[in-house]
Scaffold this motif. Structure first.
Motif, PDB file in Angstrom:
ATOM      1  N   GLY A  27       0.821  -1.206   0.000  1.00  0.00           N
ATOM      2  CA  GLY A  27       0.000   0.000   0.000  1.00  0.00           C
ATOM      3  C   GLY A  27       0.852   1.251   0.000  1.00  0.00           C
ATOM      4  N   GLU A  28       1.902   1.241   0.785  1.00  0.00           N
ATOM      5  CA  GLU A  28       2.763   2.424   0.840  1.00  0.00           C
ATOM      6  C   GLU A  28       3.478   2.648  -0.488  1.00  0.00           C
ATOM      7  OE1 GLU A  28       5.151   1.514   4.139  1.00  0.00           O
ATOM      8  OE2 GLU A  28       3.628   2.063   5.615  1.00  0.00           O
ATOM      9  N   ALA A  32       3.064   5.957  -2.748  1.00  0.00           N
ATOM     10  CA  ALA A  32       4.238   6.710  -3.186  1.00  0.00           C
ATOM     11  C   ALA A  32       4.269   6.774  -4.707  1.00  0.00           C
ATOM     12  CB  ALA A  32       5.502   6.045  -2.666  1.00  0.00           C
ATOM     13  N   ALA A  33       3.950   5.656  -5.332  1.00  0.00           N
ATOM     14  CA  ALA A  33       3.975   5.611  -6.796  1.00  0.00           C
ATOM     15  C   ALA A  33       2.945   6.557  -7.385  1.00  0.00           C
ATOM     16  CB  ALA A  33       3.737   4.189  -7.271  1.00  0.00           C
ATOM     17  N   LEU A  34       1.749   6.575  -6.795  1.00  0.00           N
ATOM     18  CA  LEU A  34       0.716   7.472  -7.320  1.00  0.00           C
ATOM     19  C   LEU A  34       1.228   8.907  -7.303  1.00  0.00           C
ATOM     20  CD1 LEU A  34      -2.066   8.222  -8.277  1.00  0.00           C
ATOM     21  CD2 LEU A  34      -2.867   8.189  -5.910  1.00  0.00           C
ATOM     22  N   ASP A  35       1.739   9.307  -6.152  1.00  0.00           N
ATOM     23  CA  ASP A  35       2.268  10.665  -6.028  1.00  0.00           C
ATOM     24  C   ASP A  35       3.265  10.965  -7.145  1.00  0.00           C
ATOM     25  OD1 ASP A  35       0.847  10.988  -3.781  1.00  0.00           O
ATOM     26  OD2 ASP A  35       2.548  11.158  -2.401  1.00  0.00           O
ATOM     27  N   LEU A  36       4.201  10.076  -7.291  1.00  0.00           N
ATOM     28  CA  LEU A  36       5.294  10.354  -8.218  1.00  0.00           C
ATOM     29  C   LEU A  36       4.863  10.246  -9.670  1.00  0.00           C
ATOM     30  CD1 LEU A  36       8.081   8.667  -6.130  1.00  0.00           C
ATOM     31  CD2 LEU A  36       7.984  11.068  -6.808  1.00  0.00           C
ATOM     32  N   PHE A  37       4.056   9.265  -9.979  1.00  0.00           N
ATOM     33  CA  PHE A  37       3.598   9.142 -11.359  1.00  0.00           C
ATOM     34  C   PHE A  37       2.818  10.383 -11.763  1.00  0.00           C
ATOM     35  CE2 PHE A  37       3.719   4.255 -11.065  1.00  0.00           C
ATOM     36  CZ  PHE A  37       4.944   4.208 -11.694  1.00  0.00           C
ATOM     37  N   VAL A  38       1.966  10.852 -10.852  1.00  0.00           N
ATOM     38  CA  VAL A  38       1.168  12.039 -11.157  1.00  0.00           C
ATOM     39  C   VAL A  38       2.070  13.256 -11.327  1.00  0.00           C
ATOM     40  CG1 VAL A  38      -0.517  13.655 -10.226  1.00  0.00           C
ATOM     41  CG2 VAL A  38      -0.906  11.190 -10.033  1.00  0.00           C
ATOM     42  N   GLY A  59      15.088  -3.047  -4.032  1.00  0.00           N
ATOM     43  CA  GLY A  59      14.846  -4.469  -4.206  1.00  0.00           C
ATOM     44  C   GLY A  59      13.449  -4.873  -3.752  1.00  0.00           C
ATOM     45  N   THR A  60      13.020  -4.265  -2.679  1.00  0.00           N
ATOM     46  CA  THR A  60      11.714  -4.616  -2.131  1.00  0.00           C
ATOM     47  C   THR A  60      10.582  -4.264  -3.095  1.00  0.00           C
ATOM     48  OG1 THR A  60      12.601  -4.233   0.063  1.00  0.00           O
ATOM     49  CG2 THR A  60      10.213  -4.302  -0.141  1.00  0.00           C
ATOM     50  N   LEU A  61      10.763  -3.150  -3.772  1.00  0.00           N
ATOM     51  CA  LEU A  61       9.736  -2.757  -4.728  1.00  0.00           C
ATOM     52  C   LEU A  61       9.502  -3.874  -5.730  1.00  0.00           C
ATOM     53  CD1 LEU A  61       7.931  -0.745  -6.260  1.00  0.00           C
ATOM     54  CD2 LEU A  61       9.980   0.148  -7.343  1.00  0.00           C
ATOM     55  N   PHE A  62      10.593  -4.444  -6.205  1.00  0.00           N
ATOM     56  CA  PHE A  62      10.464  -5.478  -7.230  1.00  0.00           C
ATOM     57  C   PHE A  62      10.077  -6.830  -6.635  1.00  0.00           C
ATOM     58  CE2 PHE A  62      12.762  -2.220  -9.412  1.00  0.00           C
ATOM     59  CZ  PHE A  62      12.187  -2.243 -10.661  1.00  0.00           C
ATOM     60  N   LEU A  63      10.029  -6.841  -5.317  1.00  0.00           N
ATOM     61  CA  LEU A  63       9.562  -8.045  -4.638  1.00  0.00           C
ATOM     62  C   LEU A  63       8.040  -8.084  -4.720  1.00  0.00           C
ATOM     63  CD1 LEU A  63      11.353 -10.033  -3.132  1.00  0.00           C
ATOM     64  CD2 LEU A  63      10.780  -8.845  -1.025  1.00  0.00           C
ATOM     65  N   TYR A  64       7.460  -6.888  -4.673  1.00  0.00           N
ATOM     66  CA  TYR A  64       6.004  -6.813  -4.669  1.00  0.00           C
ATOM     67  C   TYR A  64       5.414  -6.587  -6.063  1.00  0.00           C
ATOM     68  CZ  TYR A  64       6.132  -6.698   0.392  1.00  0.00           C
ATOM     69  OH  TYR A  64       6.328  -7.028   1.704  1.00  0.00           O
ATOM     70  N   LEU A  71       3.676  -2.019 -11.584  1.00  0.00           N
ATOM     71  CA  LEU A  71       3.413  -1.081 -10.494  1.00  0.00           C
ATOM     72  C   LEU A  71       2.427  -0.025 -10.958  1.00  0.00           C
ATOM     73  CD1 LEU A  71       4.023   0.215  -7.729  1.00  0.00           C
ATOM     74  CD2 LEU A  71       5.953   1.385  -8.793  1.00  0.00           C
ATOM     75  N   PHE A  72       2.687   0.493 -12.154  1.00  0.00           N
ATOM     76  CA  PHE A  72       1.800   1.521 -12.689  1.00  0.00           C
ATOM     77  C   PHE A  72       0.375   0.988 -12.799  1.00  0.00           C
ATOM     78  CE2 PHE A  72      -0.285   3.853 -16.100  1.00  0.00           C
ATOM     79  CZ  PHE A  72       0.010   5.153 -15.775  1.00  0.00           C
TER      80      PHE A  72
END
Lengths: 245, 245, 245, 245
Positions: A27-28, A32-38, A59-64, A71-72
DNA sequence: GATGAATGAGGATTCATTCAT
DNA sequence: CATGAATGAATCCTCATTCAT
């Protein structure tokens, strides 16, 4: 002489807090991705930055999420999921007149979507949709269609109850959507293409647009009599040149 | 810069067709660039791809344009900002009333920019401006400012001639710009955010918006009793519910 | 709108004069190349720039020189060719004492090489020699060897005539060369590694170094008697701290 | 930045050994960089080559150093400027006379810089400084200035203690620097400009130059009658004709 | 599960060199 | 002979993605 001052690992630039709970991570990351993508668009958003803002490592990002593209997609899915079902029910129970209903609809949309970060999704789709046809279809199916259906139902209700004059619903729908879209743009792209529009008061803007719509649809919102077409009225209109974007 | 070039095989025989068309190159490159920038955005467009579409090599592109950013600027100048001079002159010579003038302005803008691929530039700026501050500044300076100035002149003229009621021009300007921006979005994001809007008739949309504007500015075109001056609507306005988006 | 303002061919940046005589071209190219190679080094000197400075087009440069490397070689060859033969003859006929001869040698070298653009060649070799072993050998053969031989002859003459005390000529030679090399560096690299050395007066510097040399070689140049080791004397020495670099 | 990355094959399987040696990397890269910069110059050294020599990939280099210029600066700091602090302290604690101090300074400089590969940096700056103004400024600030300051302190100390006669320090400094610069050139350009100079014994050369300097500064070490203070030469000076270059 | 060091394909830009005119 | 438009190999640097720890 210590080597520690001879190099500056780029990683050090991004401060990382690492005290979040496991379960919350996806969720976090999505937030964070929403903020940055926007803010920066898909291409210009770096995976590491998303991870850093979410307080985890790259690394964790690519874990999820399998990839940045996944992600997008997850971000879009997360933020546009079926709010419309609930709204449809809400509006099924609405018992005011259709003009009020439309106004309520637009204001509710602003409060629950437009004014929130979720509005960024609309901006995002507008910018990136062509690069994500799959997502575009998804968005179309999950947001556009339900949204249009909801609005269409309201307008149809107005016509059926004799509150709105008969009209081409396929077009009328856009009269409702257009101002909302512009409002989002004004919010997210302010400073560039719609410079100065930052000062815009969304509620006032919506009220004005609504008044125009209703006038066009034959529903004069004015409470009292008036010789001018846009006389008196509770809604905006006091100073049209100012409230209109 | 590197010495390694010194040891490059001297006579690597390369057979290539070399057409010398210096005069035509810039135009071809600009056309290719416009296509690709609009299609994929600024960041995602590769310089080599532009060159390839123009039928030249990578190097040739940089022979004519110092950088990708300069190429973009040239595209903007060629398709948008370069036209303001001509438009300003055109409007200086205009002798109809200001309502007609505004309508003419919007329609001309649509015909010469909005309806063309160049309108994609505006959409593009909305997504990428934040990542390319210099381009954003350029666009602001070369397009937004002149555009606003042009519109402001028309509105001021209307006020001076008593055709429009006095108004806050800083706001009124956006009443003109906003619908055009939405029109562009409807065109370029069609199929995603505003699907079905493809069918939209731009001319009708413009006419409707214009009518609304004029009403708001005191030049009532059709609202009923003809108490306002210049009544009897200039534009074509047969079916309001249909032309309003 | 004309396309002419939409692009700036880089070529236009370099003004080209094209009224030279054919025959002079190679020479002009070599002169231009010397300037630029010395100023910016081999790698950083662009072929087009050399051509432009020589008043011809890029193509013409490659008409006369097979490659940039060949141009470099030609520049070196052109500027270091057999000056020594003539000097050798000059010194064979010299009839002063050996101290005067050495002084004359150093001053002549400065006037005819050090102070001219040709000194750039030395600087050039110092910087680029390792990348041009072929040239380095050439330079060694054409300049270093003859130069050392000339100096050696002078020193030997001094010893033979009892003017200099016996010494290890292999080392003594460098006592003469070193100051000249440093002088060239001071001239060409000034502002960076030997900053402030720009103010250096070459003649004074040479005179000082010469005096030191001669003292070391047992030839006191002082004209009169003096208690201090470096007393009186026509040459420099007035203010040693200032004239010494 | 480009979207094309999105369509890169997701699972391009690449087998590579990945050693994790964060602590060792910077040092290995700096060593490799020093080698290559000295060998080929700044411009001609390719980043990838440095990485390869350090046994890592291109990307890893940029993980530790923001750019090639930063890498160069780090090399300079590591090998030269970073040592001034230590040297300054060393000299603050020095308790011999100033002549010894100067001699110690020159010898220490030779042992720790001049005789090492780091001395190649100085030679390199001479050729490339003009093409990399920022590096030149850095070098000036980090090496030239501190070096001059250190020497100036020593000379000033000598004057203050009555060991050296008063002199124009701005010039005297170069009397110390010049021979060292020549020594570096003799070392790095050997085989070309100063061939045979390879045999040169640096320690002897330094001793000779020092003796000359001291003589000039009034600390006469061996010139004959011992009228000057501190006579009786500290340094080893057995065979002047041989040690003088 | 997390981490973050390491990787390497990708893209903008330069410039020696070629060759059609 | 001259020209200068065109070419493309070469190089710096970025960042999504992998994987040893």
């Amino acid at each position: 002489m210590s080597l520690s001052k001879l190099f500056r690992p780029k990683n050090a630039v991004i401060a990382v807090k690492r005290e979040r709970r496991k379960e919350a991570r996806p969720g976090e990351l999505l937030a964070a991705a929403l903020d940055l993508f926007v803010e920066k668009g898909f291409a210009a958003t770096r995976a590491e930055e998303v991870a850093a803002r979410a307080g985890v490592s790259k690394g964790t990002l690519f874990l999820y999420f399998q990839s940045k593209e996944e992600l997008f997609k997850a971000v879009v899915r997360e933020n546009i999921s079926g709010r419309f079902k609930e709204w449809n029910e809400e509006f099924s129970a609405f018992d005011g007149n259709s003009a009020e209903m439309l106004g309520y609809c637009m204001n509710v949309w602003w409060d629950r979507v437009g004014a929130t970060k979720a509005s960024g999704i609309t901006k995002l789709m507008m910018s990136e949709a062509s690069n994500f046809p799959e997502l575009a279809a998804f968005y179309q199916h999950e947001v556009i269609q339900p949204g249009q259906t909801l609005i269409r139902r309201i307008l149809q209700r107005g016509i059926d109850r004799g509150e709105f004059k008969p009209m081409d619903l396929d077009y009328a729908i856009y009269s409702v959507i257009a101002p909302m879209v512009f409002l989002i743009l004004a919010k997210h792209s302010a400073g560039v293409c719609i410079q100065n529009a930052v000062d815009l008061d969304p509620k006032k803007y919506i009220a004005t647009q609504l008044a125009n719509l209703l006038t066009g649809m034959g529903t004069n919102t004015n409470t009292g009599a008036g010789t001018s077409p846009h006389a008196g009225g509770t809604p905006p209109e006091q100073d049209q040149t100012k409230t209109r974007i």
